[in-house]
Enzyme design. Structure first.
Site, mmCIF file in Angstrom:
data_model
loop_
_atom_site.group_PDB
_atom_site.id
_atom_site.type_symbol
_atom_site.label_atom_id
_atom_site.label_comp_id
_atom_site.label_asym_id
_atom_site.label_seq_id
_atom_site.Cartn_x
_atom_site.Cartn_y
_atom_site.Cartn_z
ATOM 1 N N LYS A 112 20.334 -13.997 18.206
ATOM 2 C CA LYS A 112 21.518 -14.534 17.899
ATOM 3 C C LYS A 112 22.004 -14.755 17.224
ATOM 4 O O LYS A 112 21.176 -15.030 16.247
ATOM 5 C CB LYS A 112 21.299 -15.732 19.014
ATOM 6 C CG LYS A 112 22.364 -16.644 19.744
ATOM 7 C CD LYS A 112 21.597 -17.631 21.282
ATOM 8 C CE LYS A 112 22.826 -18.622 20.952
ATOM 9 N NZ LYS A 112 22.480 -19.519 21.819
ATOM 10 N N HIS A 127 1.169 -1.484 -0.156
ATOM 11 C CA HIS A 127 -0.241 0.186 -0.072
ATOM 12 C C HIS A 127 1.202 1.123 -0.024
ATOM 13 O O HIS A 127 1.744 1.320 0.554
ATOM 14 C CB HIS A 127 -0.768 0.244 1.530
ATOM 15 C CG HIS A 127 -2.133 -1.284 1.390
ATOM 16 N ND1 HIS A 127 -3.066 -1.009 0.333
ATOM 17 C CD2 HIS A 127 -2.235 -2.032 2.328
ATOM 18 C CE1 HIS A 127 -3.073 -2.704 0.784
ATOM 19 N NE2 HIS A 127 -2.876 -3.002 1.228
#
Length: 193
Positions: free
Chosen positions: A190, A122
């Site tokens: 991580k 959009h």
């Protein structure tokens, strides 16, 4: 013996889904394929349990870009784009919304995961034009093999291989291979070793 029975089930459900598959192709001659896939997706999403999963895989095998016969597409999951690929060993949990994407082997999607067709569906730059009239563009999102996306995550960008996306995360930029990400917007927590 178990693999033979499964193969028979895959064939049986492809045959059982054939009236929907044929109807899809006929309706696609009149309306575009994405509207047609969305209609049948909504209809078939209401069949519960393993029966429903086999039925959906039997239909999507012939109507999406590609869909493995052993993909699990759970109850109330909606697909909106025909240009979608679902590989072998994929599990899509209940109540997911799947846009234009390529889901690689052994990916797990928790319940309520939304894979949008990119982050630019959009446009909203012109305040004088309703957002719905400003258009946008679709981009195919790739989910790398052996990745796990937790419940309720929103995915708008590619996810690498062997990744973990925490539940409720909002992925707006590409996730590298082996990363564990979480948050809104999702950030690397991580790197898996």
């Amino acid at each position: 013996m178990k693999s033979i029975l499964k193969e028979i089930l895959f064939i049986l459900f492809a045959v059982l889904a054939s009236p929907f598959t044929l109807s899809y192709f006929l309706i696609s001659l009149v309306i575009n394929k994405n509207q047609s896939i969305a209609f049948f997706s909504q209809l078939l999403s209401l069949i519960p349990g393993k029966l429903g999963s086999y039925y959906r895989a039997g239909f999507y095998r012939f109507t999406l870009n590609s869909c493995s016969k052993n993909a699990v597409i759970s109850f109330a999951t909606l697909l909106s784009q025909q240009d979608t690929s679902i590989a072998s060993g994929v599990y899509i949990g209940p109540q997911c919304n799947i846009g234009m994407c390529d889901i690689k082997q052994n990916v797990l999607l928790g319940s309520g995961v939304h894979i949008m067709s990119g982050a630019k569906q959009h446009n909203f730059d012109d305040v004088n034009v309703p957002i719905r009239d400003q258009g946008g563009s679709y981009t195919k999102v790739n989910i790398g093999q052996n990745s796990w996306v937790g419940n309720g995550a929103l995915i708008m960008a590619d996810i690498g291989e062997n990744c973990v996306v925490a539940a409720g995360s909002v992925v707006i930029s590409e996730v590298p291979d082996n990363a564990i990400v979480g948050g809104n917007p999702a950030k690397i927590i991580k790197i898996r070793s």
